[in-house]
Design a protein around this motif. Sequence first.
Motif, PDB file in Angstrom:
ATOM      1  N   MET A   1      13.944  16.453  52.527  1.00  0.00           N
ATOM      2  CA  MET A   1      13.809  17.143  53.824  1.00  0.00           C
ATOM      3  C   MET A   1      14.811  16.563  54.821  1.00  0.00           C
ATOM      4  O   MET A   1      15.120  15.370  54.790  1.00  0.00           O
ATOM      5  CB  MET A   1      12.386  17.006  54.357  1.00  0.00           C
ATOM      6  CG  MET A   1      11.329  17.616  53.453  1.00  0.00           C
ATOM      7  SD  MET A   1      11.449  19.413  53.355  1.00  0.00           S
ATOM      8  CE  MET A   1      10.718  19.882  54.934  1.00  0.00           C
ATOM      9  N   VAL A   2      15.283  17.413  55.734  1.00  0.00           N
ATOM     10  CA  VAL A   2      16.355  17.034  56.647  1.00  0.00           C
ATOM     11  C   VAL A   2      15.910  17.202  58.097  1.00  0.00           C
ATOM     12  O   VAL A   2      15.064  18.055  58.400  1.00  0.00           O
ATOM     13  CB  VAL A   2      17.609  17.904  56.376  1.00  0.00           C
ATOM     14  CG1 VAL A   2      17.338  19.376  56.650  1.00  0.00           C
ATOM     15  CG2 VAL A   2      18.798  17.434  57.197  1.00  0.00           C
ATOM     16  N   ILE A   3      16.454  16.378  58.976  1.00  0.00           N
ATOM     17  CA  ILE A   3      16.268  16.573  60.407  1.00  0.00           C
ATOM     18  C   ILE A   3      17.574  17.106  60.973  1.00  0.00           C
ATOM     19  O   ILE A   3      18.640  16.501  60.790  1.00  0.00           O
ATOM     20  CB  ILE A   3      15.862  15.261  61.103  1.00  0.00           C
ATOM     21  CG1 ILE A   3      14.450  14.862  60.663  1.00  0.00           C
ATOM     22  CG2 ILE A   3      15.915  15.430  62.626  1.00  0.00           C
ATOM     23  CD1 ILE A   3      13.908  13.634  61.329  1.00  0.00           C
ATOM     24  N   LEU A   4      17.499  18.238  61.641  1.00  0.00           N
ATOM     25  CA  LEU A   4      18.659  18.849  62.275  1.00  0.00           C
ATOM     26  C   LEU A   4      18.832  18.292  63.676  1.00  0.00           C
ATOM     27  O   LEU A   4      17.843  18.101  64.394  1.00  0.00           O
ATOM     28  CB  LEU A   4      18.493  20.369  62.354  1.00  0.00           C
ATOM     29  CG  LEU A   4      18.227  21.114  61.050  1.00  0.00           C
ATOM     30  CD1 LEU A   4      18.068  22.616  61.340  1.00  0.00           C
ATOM     31  CD2 LEU A   4      19.337  20.877  60.042  1.00  0.00           C
ATOM     32  N   VAL A   5      20.062  18.046  64.067  1.00  0.00           N
ATOM     33  CA  VAL A   5      20.402  17.665  65.440  1.00  0.00           C
ATOM     34  C   VAL A   5      21.324  18.747  65.977  1.00  0.00           C
ATOM     35  O   VAL A   5      22.447  18.902  65.483  1.00  0.00           O
ATOM     36  CB  VAL A   5      21.086  16.285  65.513  1.00  0.00           C
ATOM     37  CG1 VAL A   5      21.435  15.941  66.964  1.00  0.00           C
ATOM     38  CG2 VAL A   5      20.193  15.208  64.907  1.00  0.00           C
ATOM     39  N   ILE A   6      20.849  19.515  66.959  1.00  0.00           N
ATOM     40  CA  ILE A   6      21.656  20.572  67.552  1.00  0.00           C
ATOM     41  C   ILE A   6      22.268  20.044  68.844  1.00  0.00           C
ATOM     42  O   ILE A   6      21.547  19.649  69.766  1.00  0.00           O
ATOM     43  CB  ILE A   6      20.827  21.840  67.858  1.00  0.00           C
ATOM     44  CG1 ILE A   6      20.015  22.256  66.637  1.00  0.00           C
ATOM     45  CG2 ILE A   6      21.749  22.962  68.322  1.00  0.00           C
ATOM     46  CD1 ILE A   6      20.835  22.696  65.463  1.00  0.00           C
ATOM     47  N   GLY A   7      23.596  20.015  68.903  1.00  0.00           N
ATOM     48  CA  GLY A   7      24.317  19.437  70.023  1.00  0.00           C
ATOM     49  C   GLY A   7      25.089  18.230  69.535  1.00  0.00           C
ATOM     50  O   GLY A   7      24.493  17.200  69.201  1.00  0.00           O
ATOM     51  N   ALA A   8      26.405  18.367  69.462  1.00  0.00           N
ATOM     52  CA  ALA A   8      27.228  17.327  68.845  1.00  0.00           C
ATOM     53  C   ALA A   8      27.989  16.493  69.857  1.00  0.00           C
ATOM     54  O   ALA A   8      29.026  15.909  69.536  1.00  0.00           O
ATOM     55  CB  ALA A   8      28.205  17.972  67.854  1.00  0.00           C
ATOM     56  N   GLY A   9      27.475  16.420  71.087  1.00  0.00           N
ATOM     57  CA  GLY A   9      28.063  15.525  72.078  1.00  0.00           C
ATOM     58  C   GLY A   9      27.652  14.089  71.814  1.00  0.00           C
ATOM     59  O   GLY A   9      27.097  13.756  70.752  1.00  0.00           O
ATOM     60  N   SER A  10      27.890  13.220  72.784  1.00  0.00           N
ATOM     61  CA  SER A  10      27.626  11.791  72.576  1.00  0.00           C
ATOM     62  C   SER A  10      26.147  11.515  72.313  1.00  0.00           C
ATOM     63  O   SER A  10      25.812  10.668  71.474  1.00  0.00           O
ATOM     64  CB  SER A  10      28.114  10.985  73.785  1.00  0.00           C
ATOM     65  OG  SER A  10      27.422  11.363  74.964  1.00  0.00           O
ATOM     66  N   LEU A  19      18.828   8.296  63.494  1.00  0.00           N
ATOM     67  CA  LEU A  19      17.979   8.867  62.452  1.00  0.00           C
ATOM     68  C   LEU A  19      18.451   8.435  61.072  1.00  0.00           C
ATOM     69  O   LEU A  19      17.635   8.090  60.204  1.00  0.00           O
ATOM     70  CB  LEU A  19      17.976  10.391  62.571  1.00  0.00           C
ATOM     71  CG  LEU A  19      17.136  10.947  63.716  1.00  0.00           C
ATOM     72  CD1 LEU A  19      17.546  12.375  64.050  1.00  0.00           C
ATOM     73  CD2 LEU A  19      15.654  10.891  63.362  1.00  0.00           C
ATOM     74  N   THR A  20      19.760   8.437  60.884  1.00  0.00           N
ATOM     75  CA  THR A  20      20.309   7.990  59.609  1.00  0.00           C
ATOM     76  C   THR A  20      19.977   6.521  59.361  1.00  0.00           C
ATOM     77  O   THR A  20      19.579   6.134  58.254  1.00  0.00           O
ATOM     78  CB  THR A  20      21.832   8.208  59.578  1.00  0.00           C
ATOM     79  OG1 THR A  20      22.117   9.598  59.752  1.00  0.00           O
ATOM     80  CG2 THR A  20      22.420   7.726  58.262  1.00  0.00           C
ATOM     81  N   ALA A  21      20.115   5.691  60.402  1.00  0.00           N
ATOM     82  CA  ALA A  21      19.803   4.264  60.274  1.00  0.00           C
ATOM     83  C   ALA A  21      18.330   4.032  59.961  1.00  0.00           C
ATOM     84  O   ALA A  21      17.973   3.034  59.325  1.00  0.00           O
ATOM     85  CB  ALA A  21      20.194   3.527  61.555  1.00  0.00           C
ATOM     86  N   LEU A  22      17.471   4.958  60.391  1.00  0.00           N
ATOM     87  CA  LEU A  22      16.035   4.850  60.135  1.00  0.00           C
ATOM     88  C   LEU A  22      15.645   5.480  58.799  1.00  0.00           C
ATOM     89  O   LEU A  22      14.457   5.606  58.496  1.00  0.00           O
ATOM     90  CB  LEU A  22      15.249   5.496  61.272  1.00  0.00           C
ATOM     91  CG  LEU A  22      15.320   4.754  62.614  1.00  0.00           C
ATOM     92  CD1 LEU A  22      14.689   5.587  63.725  1.00  0.00           C
ATOM     93  CD2 LEU A  22      14.651   3.386  62.536  1.00  0.00           C
ATOM     94  N   GLY A  23      16.648   5.891  58.031  1.00  0.00           N
ATOM     95  CA  GLY A  23      16.381   6.362  56.683  1.00  0.00           C
ATOM     96  C   GLY A  23      16.205   7.859  56.531  1.00  0.00           C
ATOM     97  O   GLY A  23      15.818   8.333  55.455  1.00  0.00           O
ATOM     98  N   GLU A  24      16.508   8.627  57.579  1.00  0.00           N
ATOM     99  CA  GLU A  24      16.334  10.073  57.516  1.00  0.00           C
ATOM    100  C   GLU A  24      17.629  10.761  57.074  1.00  0.00           C
ATOM    101  O   GLU A  24      18.729  10.307  57.404  1.00  0.00           O
ATOM    102  CB  GLU A  24      15.913  10.620  58.876  1.00  0.00           C
ATOM    103  CG  GLU A  24      14.599  10.065  59.394  1.00  0.00           C
ATOM    104  CD  GLU A  24      13.413  10.467  58.546  1.00  0.00           C
ATOM    105  OE1 GLU A  24      13.440  11.574  57.961  1.00  0.00           O
ATOM    106  OE2 GLU A  24      12.454   9.670  58.461  1.00  0.00           O
ATOM    107  N   VAL A  25      17.475  11.860  56.366  1.00  0.00           N
ATOM    108  CA  VAL A  25      18.612  12.731  56.056  1.00  0.00           C
ATOM    109  C   VAL A  25      18.855  13.602  57.281  1.00  0.00           C
ATOM    110  O   VAL A  25      17.941  14.287  57.762  1.00  0.00           O
ATOM    111  CB  VAL A  25      18.329  13.602  54.823  1.00  0.00           C
ATOM    112  CG1 VAL A  25      19.510  14.536  54.551  1.00  0.00           C
ATOM    113  CG2 VAL A  25      18.030  12.734  53.615  1.00  0.00           C
ATOM    114  N   THR A  26      20.063  13.561  57.808  1.00  0.00           N
ATOM    115  CA  THR A  26      20.353  14.180  59.103  1.00  0.00           C
ATOM    116  C   THR A  26      21.541  15.115  58.995  1.00  0.00           C
ATOM    117  O   THR A  26      22.506  14.834  58.289  1.00  0.00           O
ATOM    118  CB  THR A  26      20.661  13.094  60.156  1.00  0.00           C
ATOM    119  OG1 THR A  26      19.615  12.123  60.151  1.00  0.00           O
ATOM    120  CG2 THR A  26      20.760  13.703  61.546  1.00  0.00           C
ATOM    121  N   GLU A  27      21.443  16.227  59.719  1.00  0.00           N
ATOM    122  CA  GLU A  27      22.545  17.194  59.769  1.00  0.00           C
ATOM    123  C   GLU A  27      22.870  17.486  61.228  1.00  0.00           C
ATOM    124  O   GLU A  27      22.003  17.934  61.984  1.00  0.00           O
ATOM    125  CB  GLU A  27      22.139  18.472  59.047  1.00  0.00           C
ATOM    126  CG  GLU A  27      23.253  19.496  58.929  1.00  0.00           C
ATOM    127  CD  GLU A  27      22.839  20.703  58.110  1.00  0.00           C
ATOM    128  OE1 GLU A  27      23.403  21.801  58.346  1.00  0.00           O
ATOM    129  OE2 GLU A  27      21.945  20.566  57.243  1.00  0.00           O
TER     130      GLU A  27
END
Length: 310
Positions: A1-10, A19-27
């Motif tokens: 399962m993936v967590i989406l992040v909408i908004g690619a600013g800072s 999220l990646t550092a906490l072990g989540e698959v992130t897009e």
Amino acid sequence: MVILVIGAGSIGRRHADNLTALGEVTELISWRSYDRAALEKRNDVKGLVIATATQVRLELVTLCAAKGWPFYVEKPLHWTAAGVAEIYDAAGDLAKRSMLGFMARYHPVVQALAAGDLSDVYGFSFEIGHDVRQWRQNWSFPDSYAAKPDGGGVLLDLCHELDLAKALFPDLAVQSVASVGHADFDGVDFASRIALTGGAGRTGTVAMDYLSPVSLRRSELSGGRGLRKLDMLAAKITRDDGNGPETKSFPFERNDMFRAITRDWLALIEDESATLAPLAPRLSDMRSSSDLIADASGKRVFFGTAEMEF
């Protein structure tokens, strides 16, 4: 399962990294690349971070509600009471598993205050300031969300302190807002001072500005049992009960607040009854703060313009 992040600013990139550092698959998806029809077909989404400009957040909350995706939405929720209500109506029960991005509630100074007795406080001031031209590397204020009259300006951009006042003293209401604008940005406040009142004769101010050449984030709480001075940047509380000041320092790294709020949100995704940190900004608990911020934004009265060149 993936967590989406909408908004690619800072901010979006920071969320994706954490999220990646906490072990989540992130897009990470930029707002320009957002395709609702494509996202509606996905069944691999665990949650969604909304790190867009304020003006477009309702669309994403509506998507999350339709798909049943818990979401983390950046602050502020909206700049009008009607907009706040619309988002809460769209979120429905999903608000219990979602988070509003007031990560300053996780600052160790704030957590220490919340753990104590503040019933003696009769006066307070919160202040945050920073020269907006030095805000972020490779960032331009005139080209940003903050320069827009709808959803921009310093009161909304730096509203953490307004939320903290409401978190510590829940019965506060806005009395007046005095703002300074800029000749090149109609309807955008570059400095605002909000007068607040609460029960038991408690009064105070929250001030924020885009003008200070030196970054500052400080507060004072005046109480019958003494004076508390807070420095959020140095992570220190100085207390003086009349027998001389005593200062306590806390270990502090700014990204720790982002990590802490993210951990709580991930816990909510799994179980809405999860135990969270004190003052955790679960969206279902944040209506009064969101309404206060929207009320303050609507009560701005401009008294002049700032001399700042871009």
